[in-house]
Enzyme design. Structure first.
Site, PDB file in Angstrom:
ATOM      1  N   LYS A  87      -0.555 -41.583 -60.667  1.00 34.56           N
ATOM      2  CA  LYS A  87       0.913 -41.610 -60.801  1.00 34.56           C
ATOM      3  C   LYS A  87       1.550 -40.375 -61.432  1.00 34.56           C
ATOM      4  CE  LYS A  87       0.923 -43.657 -65.363  1.00 34.56           C
ATOM      5  NZ  LYS A  87       1.621 -44.447 -66.347  1.00 34.56           N
ATOM      6  N   SER A 127       8.355 -46.638 -56.192  1.00 36.12           N
ATOM      7  CA  SER A 127       8.884 -45.774 -57.257  1.00 36.12           C
ATOM      8  C   SER A 127      10.218 -45.165 -56.856  1.00 36.12           C
ATOM      9  CB  SER A 127       7.861 -44.661 -57.508  1.00 36.12           C
ATOM     10  OG  SER A 127       8.435 -43.625 -58.256  1.00 36.12           O
ATOM     11  N   TYR A 151       2.858 -37.165 -54.862  1.00 39.14           N
ATOM     12  CA  TYR A 151       2.853 -38.525 -55.411  1.00 39.14           C
ATOM     13  C   TYR A 151       3.937 -39.374 -54.732  1.00 39.14           C
ATOM     14  CZ  TYR A 151       4.178 -42.409 -58.370  1.00 39.14           C
ATOM     15  OH  TYR A 151       4.528 -43.664 -58.792  1.00 39.14           O
ATOM     16  N   LYS A 155       3.759 -42.706 -52.033  1.00 39.65           N
ATOM     17  CA  LYS A 155       4.415 -44.022 -52.168  1.00 39.65           C
ATOM     18  C   LYS A 155       5.290 -44.318 -50.960  1.00 39.65           C
ATOM     19  CE  LYS A 155       2.791 -45.432 -56.041  1.00 39.65           C
ATOM     20  NZ  LYS A 155       2.120 -46.716 -56.237  1.00 39.65           N
ATOM     21  N   ARG A 233      18.275 -40.858 -67.241  1.00 39.35           N
ATOM     22  CA  ARG A 233      17.352 -41.712 -66.494  1.00 39.35           C
ATOM     23  C   ARG A 233      17.665 -43.176 -66.772  1.00 39.35           C
ATOM     24  NH1 ARG A 233      16.767 -37.622 -64.489  1.00 39.35           N
ATOM     25  NH2 ARG A 233      14.914 -36.376 -64.065  1.00 39.35           N
TER      26      ARG A 233
HETATM   27  P1  NAD Z   1      -1.499 -46.834 -64.967  1.00 37.10           P
HETATM   28  O1  NAD Z   1      -2.221 -45.585 -64.636  1.00 37.10           O
HETATM   29  O2  NAD Z   1      -1.370 -47.233 -66.383  1.00 37.10           O
HETATM   30  O3  NAD Z   1      -2.160 -48.052 -64.163  1.00 37.10           O
HETATM   31  C1  NAD Z   1      -2.811 -47.885 -62.924  1.00 37.10           C
HETATM   32  C2  NAD Z   1      -4.148 -48.619 -62.997  1.00 37.10           C
HETATM   33  O4  NAD Z   1      -4.814 -48.484 -61.739  1.00 37.10           O
HETATM   34  C3  NAD Z   1      -5.095 -48.038 -64.059  1.00 37.10           C
HETATM   35  O5  NAD Z   1      -5.592 -49.089 -64.842  1.00 37.10           O
HETATM   36  C4  NAD Z   1      -6.191 -47.349 -63.250  1.00 37.10           C
HETATM   37  O6  NAD Z   1      -7.423 -47.369 -63.933  1.00 37.10           O
HETATM   38  C5  NAD Z   1      -6.189 -48.164 -61.976  1.00 37.10           C
HETATM   39  N1  NAD Z   1      -6.674 -47.445 -60.802  1.00 37.10           N
HETATM   40  C6  NAD Z   1      -6.340 -46.182 -60.400  1.00 37.10           C
HETATM   41  N2  NAD Z   1      -7.015 -45.870 -59.287  1.00 37.10           N
HETATM   42  C7  NAD Z   1      -7.771 -46.927 -58.948  1.00 37.10           C
HETATM   43  C8  NAD Z   1      -8.674 -47.224 -57.877  1.00 37.10           C
HETATM   44  N3  NAD Z   1      -8.954 -46.311 -56.927  1.00 37.10           N
HETATM   45  N4  NAD Z   1      -9.279 -48.426 -57.856  1.00 37.10           N
HETATM   46  C9  NAD Z   1      -9.015 -49.346 -58.809  1.00 37.10           C
HETATM   47  N5  NAD Z   1      -8.175 -49.135 -59.837  1.00 37.10           N
HETATM   48  C10 NAD Z   1      -7.551 -47.942 -59.909  1.00 37.10           C
HETATM   49  O7  NAD Z   1      -0.060 -46.737 -64.267  1.00 37.10           O
HETATM   50  P2  NAD Z   1       1.230 -47.657 -64.452  1.00 37.10           P
HETATM   51  O8  NAD Z   1       2.261 -46.877 -65.176  1.00 37.10           O
HETATM   52  O9  NAD Z   1       0.866 -48.992 -64.928  1.00 37.10           O
HETATM   53  O10 NAD Z   1       1.701 -47.723 -62.936  1.00 37.10           O
HETATM   54  C11 NAD Z   1       1.347 -48.803 -62.115  1.00 37.10           C
HETATM   55  C12 NAD Z   1       1.936 -48.582 -60.736  1.00 37.10           C
HETATM   56  O11 NAD Z   1       3.345 -48.433 -60.825  1.00 37.10           O
HETATM   57  C13 NAD Z   1       1.427 -47.329 -60.009  1.00 37.10           C
HETATM   58  O12 NAD Z   1       1.264 -47.635 -58.651  1.00 37.10           O
HETATM   59  C14 NAD Z   1       2.558 -46.336 -60.203  1.00 37.10           C
HETATM   60  O13 NAD Z   1       2.589 -45.400 -59.166  1.00 37.10           O
HETATM   61  C15 NAD Z   1       3.769 -47.256 -60.160  1.00 37.10           C
HETATM   62  N6  NAD Z   1       4.950 -46.726 -60.883  1.00 37.10           N
HETATM   63  C16 NAD Z   1       4.834 -46.372 -62.190  1.00 37.10           C
HETATM   64  C17 NAD Z   1       5.942 -45.870 -62.867  1.00 37.10           C
HETATM   65  C18 NAD Z   1       5.838 -45.431 -64.305  1.00 37.10           C
HETATM   66  O14 NAD Z   1       6.680 -44.662 -64.746  1.00 37.10           O
HETATM   67  N7  NAD Z   1       4.838 -45.895 -65.079  1.00 37.10           N
HETATM   68  C19 NAD Z   1       7.166 -45.763 -62.207  1.00 37.10           C
HETATM   69  C20 NAD Z   1       7.255 -46.148 -60.864  1.00 37.10           C
HETATM   70  C21 NAD Z   1       6.123 -46.639 -60.214  1.00 37.10           C
HETATM   71  C1  WQD Z   2      12.188 -38.292 -68.250  1.00 32.96           C
HETATM   72  C2  WQD Z   2      13.128 -37.235 -68.777  1.00 32.96           C
HETATM   73  C3  WQD Z   2      12.377 -34.979 -68.406  1.00 32.96           C
HETATM   74  C4  WQD Z   2       8.884 -35.119 -70.979  1.00 32.96           C
HETATM   75  C5  WQD Z   2       8.623 -39.987 -63.805  1.00 32.96           C
HETATM   76  C6  WQD Z   2       8.196 -39.863 -62.376  1.00 32.96           C
HETATM   77  C7  WQD Z   2       8.779 -40.993 -61.580  1.00 32.96           C
HETATM   78  C8  WQD Z   2       8.438 -42.334 -62.203  1.00 32.96           C
HETATM   79  C9  WQD Z   2       8.869 -42.370 -63.610  1.00 32.96           C
HETATM   80  C10 WQD Z   2       6.313 -43.019 -61.262  1.00 32.96           C
HETATM   81  C11 WQD Z   2      13.278 -36.049 -67.822  1.00 32.96           C
HETATM   82  C12 WQD Z   2      12.449 -35.293 -69.886  1.00 32.96           C
HETATM   83  C13 WQD Z   2      10.029 -35.432 -70.264  1.00 32.96           C
HETATM   84  C14 WQD Z   2       8.990 -34.230 -72.081  1.00 32.96           C
HETATM   85  C15 WQD Z   2      11.355 -34.072 -71.702  1.00 32.96           C
HETATM   86  N1  WQD Z   2       7.021 -42.556 -62.205  1.00 32.96           N
HETATM   87  N2  WQD Z   2      11.247 -34.919 -70.624  1.00 32.96           N
HETATM   88  N3  WQD Z   2      10.228 -33.742 -72.397  1.00 32.96           N
HETATM   89  O1  WQD Z   2      10.305 -37.449 -64.551  1.00 32.96           O
HETATM   90  O2  WQD Z   2      12.155 -39.184 -64.873  1.00 32.96           O
HETATM   91  O3  WQD Z   2      10.034 -39.852 -63.879  1.00 32.96           O
HETATM   92  O4  WQD Z   2       8.267 -41.252 -64.311  1.00 32.96           O
HETATM   93  O5  WQD Z   2       6.659 -43.414 -60.203  1.00 32.96           O
HETATM   94  O6  WQD Z   2       8.221 -40.888 -60.318  1.00 32.96           O
HETATM   95  O7  WQD Z   2       8.666 -38.614 -61.870  1.00 32.96           O
HETATM   96  O8  WQD Z   2      10.062 -39.322 -66.268  1.00 32.96           O
HETATM   97  O9  WQD Z   2       9.380 -39.485 -68.619  1.00 32.96           O
HETATM   98  O10 WQD Z   2       8.575 -37.510 -67.254  1.00 32.96           O
HETATM   99  O11 WQD Z   2      10.964 -37.655 -67.868  1.00 32.96           O
HETATM  100  O12 WQD Z   2      12.439 -33.592 -72.012  1.00 32.96           O
HETATM  101  O13 WQD Z   2       7.992 -33.879 -72.736  1.00 32.96           O
HETATM  102  O14 WQD Z   2      12.574 -36.695 -69.983  1.00 32.96           O
HETATM  103  O15 WQD Z   2      12.843 -33.677 -68.162  1.00 32.96           O
HETATM  104  O16 WQD Z   2      14.596 -35.638 -67.896  1.00 32.96           O
HETATM  105  P1  WQD Z   2      10.717 -38.836 -64.864  1.00 32.96           P
HETATM  106  P2  WQD Z   2       9.647 -38.503 -67.549  1.00 32.96           P
END
Ligand code: NAD
Ligand code: WQD
Length: 341
Positions: A87, A127, A151, A155, A233
């Site tokens: 991610k 996402s 990434y 998705k 955000r």
């Molecule tokens: P995370 O990395 O904490 O959790 C992902 C989990 O998947 C981990 O436990 C990892 O070990 C496991 N994993 C990765 N590859 C694997 C594989 N090949 N087989 C089995 N397990 C595997 O991430 P998260 O923040 O909990 O995100 C969960 C989902 O949400 C992801 O799909 C991410 O893209 C999506 N997402 C996250 C955010 C965010 O900001 N955290 C935002 C939007 C979408």
């Molecule tokens: C938030 C704000 C940075 C770090 C990401 C992924 C998005 C989704 C959510 C998975 C921004 C600022 C950050 C730092 C900073 N994930 N920042 N100093 O980029 O909005 O979104 O996570 O799907 O796809 O892109 O999240 O937490 O990285 O940043 O000033 O050390 O904080 O510039 O404005 P972002 P973030």
């Protein structure tokens, strides 16, 4: 009705909170996780918090079809929630093929296994990054996708694969939830976000500054066209995100096919507002400096959450103060993440 829900990536940040919600609501939960980005200790904490055991925890890489098949063979799965993915946006620019392999390959393997075992109900982690570089505020689901990194593209491709699969197999029911910026932790402080290496995301970075693991936060740019010049955000509490998944499972049978829904609050906060809120939660100022803009950041990303509200009467209930207080409670009690336990 209690169901058996298979959660891929269930030991991760959002997955672990979702397991607790599911267990708390009477569902049986089977986790598949290779722990490439999580600790097995997270699952111990999940079971302790919920007060009951998981129905199964399998250390399996999703791309290992034989191992995945044996998981489906061992459990009578009613629905799947698919979190497992890589991610990190920046990392995806360096190693795009790994992102395609895990995110697209993993989703394909999962769909094949579900098909083979007659499982037709899926909630998929999507996402807001799919929307890409957009000036639309707030962002509705019909906004065209424009992924700007591997990434986000992975998705978007997964959503398209799911759409194609649903067209071919009309018995499939899939809900793709596009989350904005999930932060926070369970209010117990027992589970939370435990990134490996230096955090990419702003809240975990600040939390590690607060416990002294990092010196200061670099705020990426203060010359954006926003009220205080820093990016805005839609931060959303991870327990709301988890609750959204639990409710999504209940709505899988409403209709067949692919549905896409935003998960956000509809309210934006700037980086400096977040710093102020988190400092208040910690009880002292978080040291920060203004740094250059980070490549690829857009000024404002805020969800229009009205579609999910209209469909399910569901909305988020936790505010930025809750997110900061709960994130701090986890970090304070786990200064080195799950390794602290
Ligand atoms: P995370 O990395 O904490 O959790 C992902 C989990 O998947 C981990 O436990 C990892 O070990 C496991 N994993 C990765 N590859 C694997 C594989 N090949 N087989 C089995 N397990 C595997 O991430 P998260 O923040 O909990 O995100 C969960 C989902 O949400 C992801 O799909 C991410 O893209 C999506 N997402 C996250 C955010 C965010 O900001 N955290 C935002 C939007 C979408
Ligand atoms: C938030 C704000 C940075 C770090 C990401 C992924 C998005 C989704 C959510 C998975 C921004 C600022 C950050 C730092 C900073 N994930 N920042 N100093 O980029 O909005 O979104 O996570 O799907 O796809 O892109 O999240 O937490 O990285 O940043 O000033 O050390 O904080 O510039 O404005 P972002 P973030």
């Amino acid at each position: 009705m209690p169901q058996t829900v298979l959660v891929t990536g269930g030991a991760g940040f959002i997955g672990s909170h979702t397991c607790v919600e599911l267990l708390d609501h009477g569902h049986d939960v089977v986790v598949v996780d290779d722990h490439s980005n999580s600790s097995p200790h997270a699952l111990d904490a999940v079971q302790k918090l919920a007060g009951r055991p998981l129905a199964g925890a399998h250390r399996v890489d999703l791309r290992d079809r034989a191992a995945l098949d044996s998981v489906f063979a061992a459990h009578d799965v009613d629905a799947v929630i698919h979190f497992a993915a890589k991610k990190a946006v920046g990392e995806s620019m360096r190693i795009p093929l790994d992102y395609f392999d895990v995110n697209i390959g993993g989703t394909t393997a999962l769909l094949c296994a579900m098909h083979e075992h007659g499982v037709r109900r899926l909630v998929f982690s999507s996402s807001c990054s799919i929307y890409g570089d957009t000036a639309t505020v707030p962002l509705g689901e019909d906004e065209p996708a424009g992924p700007t990194n591997p990434y986000a593209r992975s998705k978007h491709i997964c959503e398209q694969l799911l759409g194609d699969a649903c067209r071919r197999y009309p018995e499939l029911s899939v809900i793709a939830l596009r989350y904005f910026n999930p932060i926070g932790a369970h209010p117990s402080g027992m589970i939370g976000e435990d990134p490996t290496g230096v955090p990419n995301n702003v809240l975990p970075y600040m939390a590690q500054v607060a416990v002294g693991r990092l010196d200061e936060l670099a705020v990426f740019g203060d010359d954006y066209p926003t009220p205080d010049g820093t990016c805005v955000r839609d931060y959303v509490h991870v327990v709301d995100v988890a609750d959204g998944h639990r409710v999504a499972v209940d709505h899988l049978d409403d209709e067949a096919g692919l549905r896409v829904l935003n998960l956000g609050t509809g309210t934006g906060a700037s980086v400096l507002e977040l710093v102020a809120r988190f400092s208040a939660a910690v009880g002292r100022p978080i040291p920060y400096r203004i740094a250059d803009r980070r490549a690829g950041d857009v000024p404002i990303l805020v969800a229009d959450p009205s579609r999910v509200a209209a469909a399910w009467g569901w909305r988020t209930t936790r505010d930025l103060a809750d997110m900061c207080a709960d994130a701090w409670k986890f970090q304070r009690s786990h200064p080195h993440g799950y390794r602290s336990a």
